[in-house]
Design a protein around this motif. Structure first.
Motif, mmCIF file in Angstrom:
data_model
loop_
_atom_site.group_PDB
_atom_site.id
_atom_site.type_symbol
_atom_site.label_atom_id
_atom_site.label_comp_id
_atom_site.label_asym_id
_atom_site.label_seq_id
_atom_site.Cartn_x
_atom_site.Cartn_y
_atom_site.Cartn_z
ATOM 1 N N MET A 1 109.318 26.958 21.390
ATOM 2 C CA MET A 1 109.206 28.323 20.877
ATOM 3 C C MET A 1 108.679 29.255 21.966
ATOM 4 N N ILE A 2 109.333 30.404 22.124
ATOM 5 C CA ILE A 2 108.876 31.446 23.044
ATOM 6 C C ILE A 2 108.549 32.685 22.219
ATOM 7 N N TYR A 3 107.369 33.235 22.426
ATOM 8 C CA TYR A 3 106.982 34.464 21.748
ATOM 9 C C TYR A 3 107.160 35.640 22.695
ATOM 10 N N CYS A 4 107.809 36.686 22.200
ATOM 11 C CA CYS A 4 107.952 37.937 22.951
ATOM 12 C C CYS A 4 107.077 38.980 22.279
ATOM 13 N N VAL A 5 106.006 39.410 22.952
ATOM 14 C CA VAL A 5 105.083 40.400 22.401
ATOM 15 C C VAL A 5 105.432 41.746 23.015
ATOM 16 N N GLU A 6 106.060 42.602 22.224
ATOM 17 C CA GLU A 6 106.598 43.879 22.707
ATOM 18 C C GLU A 6 106.639 44.858 21.537
ATOM 19 N N ASP A 7 106.042 46.035 21.698
ATOM 20 C CA ASP A 7 105.993 46.984 20.581
ATOM 21 C C ASP A 7 107.289 47.770 20.418
ATOM 22 N N ASP A 8 108.143 47.822 21.433
ATOM 23 C CA ASP A 8 109.435 48.486 21.322
ATOM 24 C C ASP A 8 110.415 47.536 20.634
ATOM 25 N N ALA A 9 110.802 47.873 19.404
ATOM 26 C CA ALA A 9 111.638 46.969 18.609
ATOM 27 C C ALA A 9 112.982 46.698 19.276
ATOM 28 N N GLY A 10 113.553 47.707 19.947
ATOM 29 C CA GLY A 10 114.841 47.513 20.598
ATOM 30 C C GLY A 10 114.777 46.484 21.711
ATOM 31 N N ILE A 11 113.760 46.612 22.583
ATOM 32 C CA ILE A 11 113.589 45.645 23.671
ATOM 33 C C ILE A 11 113.272 44.266 23.097
ATOM 34 N N ARG A 12 112.366 44.236 22.123
ATOM 35 C CA ARG A 12 111.960 42.960 21.518
ATOM 36 C C ARG A 12 113.161 42.216 20.932
ATOM 37 N N ASN A 13 113.992 42.926 20.194
ATOM 38 C CA ASN A 13 115.147 42.281 19.560
ATOM 39 C C ASN A 13 116.152 41.804 20.595
ATOM 40 N N MET A 14 116.335 42.572 21.665
ATOM 41 C CA MET A 14 117.273 42.167 22.712
ATOM 42 C C MET A 14 116.788 40.913 23.436
ATOM 43 N N VAL A 15 115.491 40.846 23.739
ATOM 44 C CA VAL A 15 114.930 39.665 24.397
ATOM 45 C C VAL A 15 115.098 38.436 23.510
ATOM 46 N N VAL A 16 114.755 38.571 22.238
ATOM 47 C CA VAL A 16 114.856 37.436 21.318
ATOM 48 C C VAL A 16 116.312 36.993 21.175
ATOM 49 N N TYR A 17 117.218 37.960 21.052
ATOM 50 C CA TYR A 17 118.646 37.627 20.936
ATOM 51 C C TYR A 17 119.126 36.869 22.179
ATOM 52 N N THR A 18 118.733 37.358 23.361
ATOM 53 C CA THR A 18 119.168 36.712 24.603
ATOM 54 C C THR A 18 118.607 35.304 24.716
ATOM 55 N N LEU A 19 117.344 35.128 24.371
ATOM 56 C CA LEU A 19 116.750 33.793 24.424
ATOM 57 C C LEU A 19 117.461 32.843 23.452
ATOM 58 N N HIS A 20 117.752 33.318 22.247
ATOM 59 C CA HIS A 20 118.491 32.485 21.287
ATOM 60 C C HIS A 20 119.854 32.096 21.847
ATOM 61 N N SER A 21 120.542 33.050 22.470
ATOM 62 C CA SER A 21 121.898 32.799 22.963
ATOM 63 C C SER A 21 121.919 31.860 24.156
ATOM 64 N N THR A 22 120.771 31.670 24.809
ATOM 65 C CA THR A 22 120.693 30.759 25.957
ATOM 66 C C THR A 22 119.970 29.454 25.603
ATOM 67 N N GLY A 23 119.816 29.191 24.301
ATOM 68 C CA GLY A 23 119.344 27.886 23.851
ATOM 69 C C GLY A 23 117.870 27.766 23.548
ATOM 70 N N PHE A 24 117.129 28.858 23.559
ATOM 71 C CA PHE A 24 115.697 28.808 23.278
ATOM 72 C C PHE A 24 115.405 29.231 21.841
ATOM 73 N N GLU A 25 114.348 28.670 21.282
ATOM 74 C CA GLU A 25 113.792 29.223 20.055
ATOM 75 C C GLU A 25 112.881 30.380 20.454
ATOM 76 N N ALA A 26 112.970 31.485 19.748
ATOM 77 C CA ALA A 26 112.168 32.653 20.125
ATOM 78 C C ALA A 26 111.826 33.474 18.895
ATOM 79 N N GLU A 27 110.708 34.186 18.986
ATOM 80 C CA GLU A 27 110.269 35.070 17.912
ATOM 81 C C GLU A 27 109.647 36.318 18.537
#
Length: 225
Positions: A1-27
């Motif tokens: 699991m990788i946690y992305c702590v970011e208050d900008d929802a757009g950046i946060r969602n993009m990071v989580v989406y990219t991590l998921h698409s490259t095989g990582f669990e992320a929140e």
């Protein structure tokens, strides 16, 4: 699991989406309070931590993570505003494992995540990378072509490792300089070309796996019969 702590929802969602698409669990999490609550549920492999957060900032959160035995060893990559040298240096001094300067590309972020996880992985989790007739043993720090050992310098080994971990991905010379020689390396990109030439020679027929992408850099592709 990788946690992305970011208050900008757009950046946060993009990071989580990219991590998921490259095989990582992320929140994605909006602030420090949500981070510590999440850590109480699932201990992460790594934390991507923005410095500019509402409430407690990223540097304060980093100090808290490093001060607590349960979280002291969790790898942390700080996200800093471009040009804020003080935040970068302070974060590294206080125990951050790496940093990303905003705005950063998603593929750069994935590459940094992989590099930090590789550096912090227990030795027993390290592995053998394979590409066609080429193999690289991370634990033993050895390279072989058709089972025959090939002697490489440290930098040649690191260049090959990075490329074998990212088969098909194009690396610019500047990116290779940053990843292999470090952020403060003052050499010119010609250094990369010299190392690529000698690496290809040493790898024999597998040297053809390393392709020059004209005007961009290099990538490793395995030949298919």
């Amino acid at each position: 699991m990788i946690y992305c702590v970011e208050d900008d929802a757009g950046i946060r969602n993009m990071v989580v989406y990219t991590l998921h698409s490259t095989g990582f669990e992320a929140e994605g999490l909006p602030d420090g309070a949500a981070l510590f609550e999440a850590i109480g549920r699932v201990r992460p492999q790594l934390i991507l931590l923005d410095i500019m957060l509402p409430g407690e900032d990223g540097l304060t959160i980093l100090r808290q993570l490093r001060a607590a035995p349960a979280t002291a060893e969790i790898p942390v990559i700080l996200a800093t505003a471009r040009g804020t040298e003080y935040d970068k240096v302070t974060g590294l001094d206080q125990g951050a494992d790496d940093y990303l300067a905003k705005p950063f590309g998603m593929m750069e972020m994935v590459s940094r995540v992989k590099a930090v996880l590789r550096r912090t992985a227990p030795r027993q989790e390290q592995q053998v990378l394979r590409a066609g007739a080429l193999s690289l043993n991370l634990g033993e720090h050895t390279v072989a072509v058709d089972g025959q050992r090939v002697t490489l310098t440290l930098k040649e080994f690191e260049v090959l490792r990075v490329m074998m971990e990212n088969i098909g991905q194009v690396f610019t010379r500047d990116r290779l300089l940053g990843e292999i020689w470090g952020y403060d390396f003052d050499g010119e990109t010609r250094t990369v070309d010299v190392h690529m030439r000698t690496l290809r020679q040493k790898l024999g027929r597998c040297g053809d796996y390393i392709e020059t992408v004209r005007g961009v850099g290099y990538r490793l592709e395995v030949e298919h019969p």
